[in-house]
Design a protein around this motif. Structure first.
Motif, short mmCIF file in Angstrom:
data_model
loop_
_atom_site.label_atom_id
_atom_site.label_comp_id
_atom_site.label_asym_id
_atom_site.label_seq_id
_atom_site.Cartn_x
_atom_site.Cartn_y
_atom_site.Cartn_z
N ASP A 68 0.86 -1.19 0.00
CA ASP A 68 0.00 0.00 0.00
C ASP A 68 0.90 1.24 0.00
N PRO A 69 1.51 1.55 -1.15
CA PRO A 69 2.57 2.58 -1.19
C PRO A 69 2.08 3.96 -0.78
N LYS A 70 2.90 4.63 0.06
CA LYS A 70 2.61 5.99 0.53
C LYS A 70 3.47 7.02 -0.18
N ALA A 71 4.24 6.60 -1.17
CA ALA A 71 5.06 7.49 -2.00
C ALA A 71 5.22 6.78 -3.34
N LYS A 72 5.78 7.52 -4.32
CA LYS A 72 5.95 6.90 -5.65
C LYS A 72 6.68 5.57 -5.54
N TYR A 73 7.75 5.53 -4.73
CA TYR A 73 8.44 4.28 -4.43
C TYR A 73 8.39 4.07 -2.93
N HIS A 74 7.94 2.92 -2.53
CA HIS A 74 7.80 2.61 -1.10
C HIS A 74 8.19 1.15 -0.90
N TYR A 75 9.30 0.98 -0.19
CA TYR A 75 9.82 -0.37 0.08
C TYR A 75 9.82 -0.61 1.58
N LEU A 76 9.92 -1.89 1.92
CA LEU A 76 10.11 -2.29 3.31
C LEU A 76 11.40 -3.08 3.40
N LEU A 77 12.32 -2.59 4.20
CA LEU A 77 13.54 -3.36 4.49
C LEU A 77 13.26 -4.14 5.78
N ILE A 78 13.32 -5.45 5.69
CA ILE A 78 12.93 -6.30 6.82
C ILE A 78 14.08 -7.23 7.20
N PRO A 79 14.66 -7.03 8.38
CA PRO A 79 15.64 -8.02 8.84
C PRO A 79 14.96 -9.38 8.97
N LYS A 80 15.65 -10.45 8.60
CA LYS A 80 15.01 -11.77 8.67
C LYS A 80 14.77 -12.22 10.11
N LYS A 81 15.61 -11.74 11.01
CA LYS A 81 15.41 -12.11 12.41
C LYS A 81 14.17 -11.39 12.97
N HIS A 82 13.31 -12.16 13.63
CA HIS A 82 12.09 -11.57 14.16
C HIS A 82 12.34 -10.86 15.50
N ASN A 132 8.38 2.78 12.42
CA ASN A 132 7.31 2.94 13.39
C ASN A 132 7.55 1.99 14.56
N GLN A 133 7.41 2.53 15.76
CA GLN A 133 7.69 1.77 16.98
C GLN A 133 6.52 1.89 17.92
N GLY A 134 5.70 0.85 17.96
CA GLY A 134 4.61 0.83 18.93
C GLY A 134 3.36 1.58 18.47
N ASP A 135 2.52 1.90 19.43
CA ASP A 135 1.16 2.35 19.14
C ASP A 135 1.04 3.76 18.58
N ASN A 136 1.73 4.74 19.17
CA ASN A 136 1.50 6.13 18.76
C ASN A 136 1.74 6.35 17.27
N PRO A 137 2.83 5.86 16.69
CA PRO A 137 3.01 6.05 15.24
C PRO A 137 2.21 5.05 14.42
N GLY A 138 1.61 4.06 15.06
CA GLY A 138 0.76 3.12 14.35
C GLY A 138 1.49 1.95 13.72
N GLN A 139 2.43 1.36 14.47
CA GLN A 139 3.08 0.14 13.97
C GLN A 139 2.03 -0.96 13.86
N THR A 140 1.86 -1.50 12.66
CA THR A 140 0.82 -2.51 12.46
C THR A 140 1.38 -3.93 12.38
N VAL A 141 2.65 -4.06 11.99
CA VAL A 141 3.26 -5.39 11.90
C VAL A 141 4.37 -5.48 12.95
N PRO A 142 4.24 -6.41 13.89
CA PRO A 142 5.17 -6.46 15.02
C PRO A 142 6.48 -7.19 14.70
N HIS A 143 7.08 -6.82 13.57
CA HIS A 143 8.38 -7.37 13.14
C HIS A 143 9.14 -6.16 12.61
N LEU A 144 10.26 -5.82 13.24
CA LEU A 144 10.94 -4.57 12.91
C LEU A 144 11.17 -4.43 11.40
N HIS A 145 10.86 -3.27 10.89
CA HIS A 145 11.05 -3.00 9.46
C HIS A 145 11.30 -1.52 9.27
#
Ligand code: 5GP
Ligand code: ZN
Length: 112
Positions: free
Chosen positions: A31-45, A85-98
């Motif tokens: 659900d891109p919020k800019a022309k290019y929007h990526y998620l960098l996700i460390p494999k470690k949960h 995004n970290q926690g509730d105030n900024p609205g982190q929706t997926v609980p895996h750091l990205h």
């Protein structure tokens, strides 16, 4: 583990992948919020910076260092914004750091 990003990393949920190595993936945000929007996700949960070990911190450093090596592939020539995004105030929706990588346009909102 019932984690969306762990399932994407495992390949159980499809994603548009731009980069992958042993430690991280970079995918297009669905659900891109800019022309290019990526998620960098460390494999470690882990969910939060607060959960990181010293080893995780160096891993995250390597993840960040990877981004400018992919300038062409990710269309980062005009600059980019990183959001974690970290926690509730900024609205982190997926609980895996990205790390969100936003690029390709001027950004109107100056959050900081
Ligand atoms: P957060 O709000 O936790 O910082 O960011 C989660 C991000 O994951 C959101 O930008 C959302 O659009 C993205 N997202 C949610 N589900 C999926 C999915 O199934 N595939 C991909 N590629 N991105 C997703
Ligand atoms: Zn996970």
């Amino acid at each position: 583990m019932d984690c969306l990003f762990c399932k994407i990393i495992a390949g159980d949920i499809p994603s548009k992948k731009f980069y992958e190595d042993d430690e991280m993936i970079i995918i297009a945000d669905i659900d891109p919020k800019a022309k290019y929007h990526y998620l960098l996700i460390p494999k470690k949960h882990f969910k939060l910076l607060a959960d990181m070990t010293e080893e995780d911190a160096t891993l995250l450093g390597r993840c960040l260092k990877k981004i400018p090596t992919l300038t062409e592939e990710l269309h980062l020539q005009g600059g980019y914004r990183l959001v974690v995004n970290q926690g509730d105030n900024p609205g982190q929706t997926v609980p895996h750091l990205h790390v969100h990588i936003l690029a390709g346009q001027k950004m109107g909102w100056q959050p900081a």
